[in-house]
Each structure stands twice: as C-alpha cells, then as structure tokens.
Design a protein around this motif. Structure first.
Motif, PDB file in Angstrom:
ATOM      1  N   LYS A   1       2.502   8.340  -5.734  1.00 39.77           N
ATOM      2  CA  LYS A   1       1.085   8.457  -6.096  1.00 39.77           C
ATOM      3  C   LYS A   1       0.563   7.137  -6.655  1.00 39.77           C
ATOM      4  O   LYS A   1      -0.506   6.664  -6.280  1.00 39.77           O
ATOM      5  CB  LYS A   1       0.913   9.579  -7.112  1.00 39.77           C
ATOM      6  CG  LYS A   1      -0.486   9.711  -7.650  1.00 39.77           C
ATOM      7  CD  LYS A   1      -0.566  10.792  -8.701  1.00 39.77           C
ATOM      8  CE  LYS A   1      -1.950  10.872  -9.292  1.00 39.77           C
ATOM      9  NZ  LYS A   1      -2.103  11.962 -10.236  1.00 39.77           N
ATOM     10  N   GLU A   2       1.307   6.515  -7.562  1.00 39.20           N
ATOM     11  CA  GLU A   2       0.884   5.255  -8.171  1.00 39.20           C
ATOM     12  C   GLU A   2       0.846   4.120  -7.150  1.00 39.20           C
ATOM     13  O   GLU A   2      -0.081   3.305  -7.158  1.00 39.20           O
ATOM     14  CB  GLU A   2       1.809   4.880  -9.326  1.00 39.20           C
ATOM     15  CG  GLU A   2       1.690   5.803 -10.525  1.00 39.20           C
ATOM     16  CD  GLU A   2       2.787   5.577 -11.547  1.00 39.20           C
ATOM     17  OE1 GLU A   2       2.470   5.660 -12.753  1.00 39.20           O
ATOM     18  OE2 GLU A   2       3.944   5.325 -11.154  1.00 39.20           O
ATOM     19  N   ARG A   3       1.828   4.059  -6.255  1.00 34.55           N
ATOM     20  CA  ARG A   3       1.848   3.004  -5.235  1.00 34.55           C
ATOM     21  C   ARG A   3       0.681   3.148  -4.271  1.00 34.55           C
ATOM     22  O   ARG A   3       0.030   2.163  -3.915  1.00 34.55           O
ATOM     23  CB  ARG A   3       3.189   3.018  -4.486  1.00 34.55           C
ATOM     24  CG  ARG A   3       4.340   2.499  -5.330  1.00 34.55           C
ATOM     25  CD  ARG A   3       5.582   2.205  -4.495  1.00 34.55           C
ATOM     26  NE  ARG A   3       6.059   3.330  -3.719  1.00 34.55           N
ATOM     27  CZ  ARG A   3       6.933   4.241  -4.133  1.00 34.55           C
ATOM     28  NH1 ARG A   3       7.437   4.163  -5.340  1.00 34.55           N
ATOM     29  NH2 ARG A   3       7.317   5.220  -3.340  1.00 34.55           N
ATOM     30  N   ILE A   4       0.374   4.374  -3.854  1.00 33.97           N
ATOM     31  CA  ILE A   4      -0.753   4.597  -2.940  1.00 33.97           C
ATOM     32  C   ILE A   4      -2.067   4.285  -3.649  1.00 33.97           C
ATOM     33  O   ILE A   4      -2.952   3.640  -3.087  1.00 33.97           O
ATOM     34  CB  ILE A   4      -0.739   6.040  -2.386  1.00 33.97           C
ATOM     35  CG1 ILE A   4       0.471   6.217  -1.462  1.00 33.97           C
ATOM     36  CG2 ILE A   4      -2.036   6.357  -1.651  1.00 33.97           C
ATOM     37  CD1 ILE A   4       0.762   7.655  -1.086  1.00 33.97           C
ATOM     38  N   THR A   5      -2.208   4.714  -4.898  1.00 33.55           N
ATOM     39  CA  THR A   5      -3.424   4.430  -5.666  1.00 33.55           C
ATOM     40  C   THR A   5      -3.623   2.931  -5.816  1.00 33.55           C
ATOM     41  O   THR A   5      -4.737   2.425  -5.667  1.00 33.55           O
ATOM     42  CB  THR A   5      -3.364   5.119  -7.045  1.00 33.55           C
ATOM     43  OG1 THR A   5      -3.254   6.535  -6.845  1.00 33.55           O
ATOM     44  CG2 THR A   5      -4.600   4.815  -7.871  1.00 33.55           C
ATOM     45  N   ASP A   6      -2.556   2.184  -6.082  1.00 27.48           N
ATOM     46  CA  ASP A   6      -2.651   0.726  -6.187  1.00 27.48           C
ATOM     47  C   ASP A   6      -3.090   0.106  -4.864  1.00 27.48           C
ATOM     48  O   ASP A   6      -3.839  -0.870  -4.847  1.00 27.48           O
ATOM     49  CB  ASP A   6      -1.314   0.114  -6.601  1.00 27.48           C
ATOM     50  CG  ASP A   6      -0.985   0.376  -8.066  1.00 27.48           C
ATOM     51  OD1 ASP A   6      -1.874   0.835  -8.808  1.00 27.48           O
ATOM     52  OD2 ASP A   6       0.172   0.113  -8.450  1.00 27.48           O
ATOM     53  N   THR A   7      -2.643   0.670  -3.749  1.00 31.59           N
ATOM     54  CA  THR A   7      -3.043   0.172  -2.428  1.00 31.59           C
ATOM     55  C   THR A   7      -4.525   0.438  -2.181  1.00 31.59           C
ATOM     56  O   THR A   7      -5.256  -0.440  -1.733  1.00 31.59           O
ATOM     57  CB  THR A   7      -2.199   0.840  -1.315  1.00 31.59           C
ATOM     58  OG1 THR A   7      -0.830   0.509  -1.532  1.00 31.59           O
ATOM     59  CG2 THR A   7      -2.625   0.366   0.064  1.00 31.59           C
ATOM     60  N   ILE A   8      -4.987   1.645  -2.505  1.00 30.93           N
ATOM     61  CA  ILE A   8      -6.396   2.020  -2.280  1.00 30.93           C
ATOM     62  C   ILE A   8      -7.318   1.193  -3.161  1.00 30.93           C
ATOM     63  O   ILE A   8      -8.347   0.699  -2.707  1.00 30.93           O
ATOM     64  CB  ILE A   8      -6.600   3.526  -2.513  1.00 30.93           C
ATOM     65  CG1 ILE A   8      -5.883   4.331  -1.406  1.00 30.93           C
ATOM     66  CG2 ILE A   8      -8.087   3.881  -2.549  1.00 30.93           C
ATOM     67  CD1 ILE A   8      -5.850   5.816  -1.639  1.00 30.93           C
ATOM     68  N   LEU A   9      -6.970   1.022  -4.421  1.00 32.50           N
ATOM     69  CA  LEU A   9      -7.799   0.263  -5.362  1.00 32.50           C
ATOM     70  C   LEU A   9      -7.324  -1.185  -5.397  1.00 32.50           C
ATOM     71  O   LEU A   9      -6.889  -1.693  -6.412  1.00 32.50           O
ATOM     72  CB  LEU A   9      -7.726   0.885  -6.763  1.00 32.50           C
ATOM     73  CG  LEU A   9      -8.223   2.311  -6.881  1.00 32.50           C
ATOM     74  CD1 LEU A   9      -7.992   2.831  -8.289  1.00 32.50           C
ATOM     75  CD2 LEU A   9      -9.687   2.422  -6.501  1.00 32.50           C
ATOM     76  N   TYR A  10      -7.437  -1.873  -4.272  1.00 31.18           N
ATOM     77  CA  TYR A  10      -6.866  -3.206  -4.135  1.00 31.18           C
ATOM     78  C   TYR A  10      -7.586  -4.267  -4.940  1.00 31.18           C
ATOM     79  O   TYR A  10      -7.046  -5.334  -5.170  1.00 31.18           O
ATOM     80  CB  TYR A  10      -6.771  -3.616  -2.662  1.00 31.18           C
ATOM     81  CG  TYR A  10      -8.087  -3.628  -1.924  1.00 31.18           C
ATOM     82  CD1 TYR A  10      -8.881  -4.763  -1.896  1.00 31.18           C
ATOM     83  CD2 TYR A  10      -8.524  -2.506  -1.246  1.00 31.18           C
ATOM     84  CE1 TYR A  10     -10.083  -4.773  -1.215  1.00 31.18           C
ATOM     85  CE2 TYR A  10      -9.723  -2.514  -0.563  1.00 31.18           C
ATOM     86  CZ  TYR A  10     -10.493  -3.645  -0.546  1.00 31.18           C
ATOM     87  OH  TYR A  10     -11.680  -3.644   0.126  1.00 31.18           O
ATOM     88  N   GLU A  11      -8.797  -4.029  -5.380  1.00 29.03           N
ATOM     89  CA  GLU A  11      -9.504  -4.989  -6.231  1.00 29.03           C
ATOM     90  C   GLU A  11      -9.405  -4.560  -7.687  1.00 29.03           C
ATOM     91  O   GLU A  11     -10.335  -4.718  -8.455  1.00 29.03           O
ATOM     92  CB  GLU A  11     -10.969  -5.117  -5.795  1.00 29.03           C
ATOM     93  CG  GLU A  11     -11.147  -5.814  -4.477  1.00 29.03           C
ATOM     94  CD  GLU A  11     -12.610  -5.985  -4.108  1.00 29.03           C
ATOM     95  OE1 GLU A  11     -13.503  -5.745  -4.939  1.00 29.03           O
ATOM     96  OE2 GLU A  11     -12.853  -6.369  -2.959  1.00 29.03           O
ATOM     97  N   ASP A  12      -8.301  -3.968  -8.053  1.00 27.39           N
ATOM     98  CA  ASP A  12      -7.994  -3.489  -9.389  1.00 27.39           C
ATOM     99  C   ASP A  12      -8.721  -2.195  -9.728  1.00 27.39           C
ATOM    100  O   ASP A  12      -8.119  -1.262 -10.206  1.00 27.39           O
ATOM    101  CB  ASP A  12      -8.270  -4.558 -10.452  1.00 27.39           C
ATOM    102  CG  ASP A  12      -7.818  -4.112 -11.833  1.00 27.39           C
ATOM    103  OD1 ASP A  12      -6.747  -3.492 -11.923  1.00 27.39           O
ATOM    104  OD2 ASP A  12      -8.534  -4.361 -12.802  1.00 27.39           O
ATOM    105  N   SER A  13     -10.005  -2.127  -9.464  1.00 31.39           N
ATOM    106  CA  SER A  13     -10.727  -0.913  -9.824  1.00 31.39           C
ATOM    107  C   SER A  13     -11.557  -0.352  -8.674  1.00 31.39           C
ATOM    108  O   SER A  13     -12.127   0.715  -8.790  1.00 31.39           O
ATOM    109  CB  SER A  13     -11.636  -1.180 -11.024  1.00 31.39           C
ATOM    110  OG  SER A  13     -12.590  -2.161 -10.699  1.00 31.39           O
TER     111      SER A  13
END
Length: 160
Positions: free
Chosen positions: A22-34
């Motif tokens: 979940k955290e890895r996918i979320t980091d990929t989706i929010l690639y500009e930090d937020s």
C-alpha cells in the motif's frame, strides 16, 4: 554474542525500513510528494481523441479533469455544481484500488513509476493509469450566467 546482537539489530532495521505494498503504491501515485497526475485509459470509442486525467492528492482526495488529446488541454470536470473535490481514492494492503468513491474491487496487477495496470473484475475490463509528463495545460473554467426572461431569476451557471 556480538554476532547475535548485530543480527537482531539488522533484522529490526530491515523491518522498520520495509514498506507495505500500500505504501509503495501510494508513493508511486503521489510522485510529487503530495500530488500525482495520471491519465486514465480504458477501452472505448474515440480513445485517441479524449479521456480523463486524475489529480491524486494526499488525504485521499481526487480531482477529475477532462482531457482533449487532440488539443492537449485539460479542464476541471465536476459532476457536482461546486469546485471542491468530493471524490476520494485509496489503496488497500492487498493492492485493491478504489477511486471516484466507487467501492471497487479493482486490482492493481502491476505498476512502475510511469504506468499502473488495473483489472476490474466486476466490470470485466482492463484499465491503465499513465503518468502525465510535460505541461498539464489546465484551462480555466468559464462560468456563463443567464437570467430567466419570465421570472428575472438567475439560472444555475454552466461551467464550460
């Protein structure tokens, strides 16, 4: 004794440093930090002409933009008569993806930094999220106000 202690410390650090799917996918989706902008692709007619871009934001907020591929322009698209985004998105630990407030069973089958492959078993279709690169070219919405000739009252504005 020192070797055992080092192994315990190493194991502890490894556990702390590992991220969940979940955290890895979320980091990929929010690639500009937020924020992350992704074009949504699904099987349809005239797919080469139009589509949607989604702006994924922290706190699971989501904004939908209409996307003219031929003009490379985007417009904020709201199904509701106000600007605030009420759409939500999320990822469960088992890589189930939910967006547009749809309590879905969309499975993230594969992902990398540029593409996310989705499988919707309920609707029997494959979809893609493709990272937007370059100029977003988001157009300002134009509000047209009109008045009813008979009553003189303002008619609900149209966003175009």
């Amino acid at each position: 004794m020192n070797t055992k202690l080092l192994l315990i410390i190493f194991g502890f650090l490894l556990l702390i440093g590992c991220k969940s799917p979940k955290e890895r996918i979320t980091d990929t989706i929010l690639y500009e930090d937020s924020i992350g902008y992704w074009n949504y692709e699904w099987p349809r007619e005239r797919a080469e002409d139009y589509g949607f871009t989604f702006k994924f934001m922290k706190k699971n907020k989501l904004q939908k933009l209409s996307f003219s591929k031929t003009k490379n322009k985007r417009w904020i698209w709201n199904d509701y008569p106000y600007d605030q985004s009420i759409y939500r998105w999320g990822v469960a630990d088992d890589s189930i993806f939910t967006f547009m407030n749809y309590n879905s069973k969309i499975k993230i089958t594969k992902y990398n930094s540029d593409t996310i492959w989705l499988n919707d078993k309920e609707r029997l279709r494959e979809m893609l999220l493709i990272k937007v690169k370059g100029n977003l070219n988001i157009q300002k919405t134009v509000e047209i106000k009109s008045v009813d000739r008979n009553t003189g009252e303002e008619i609900e504005p149209l966003d175009i």
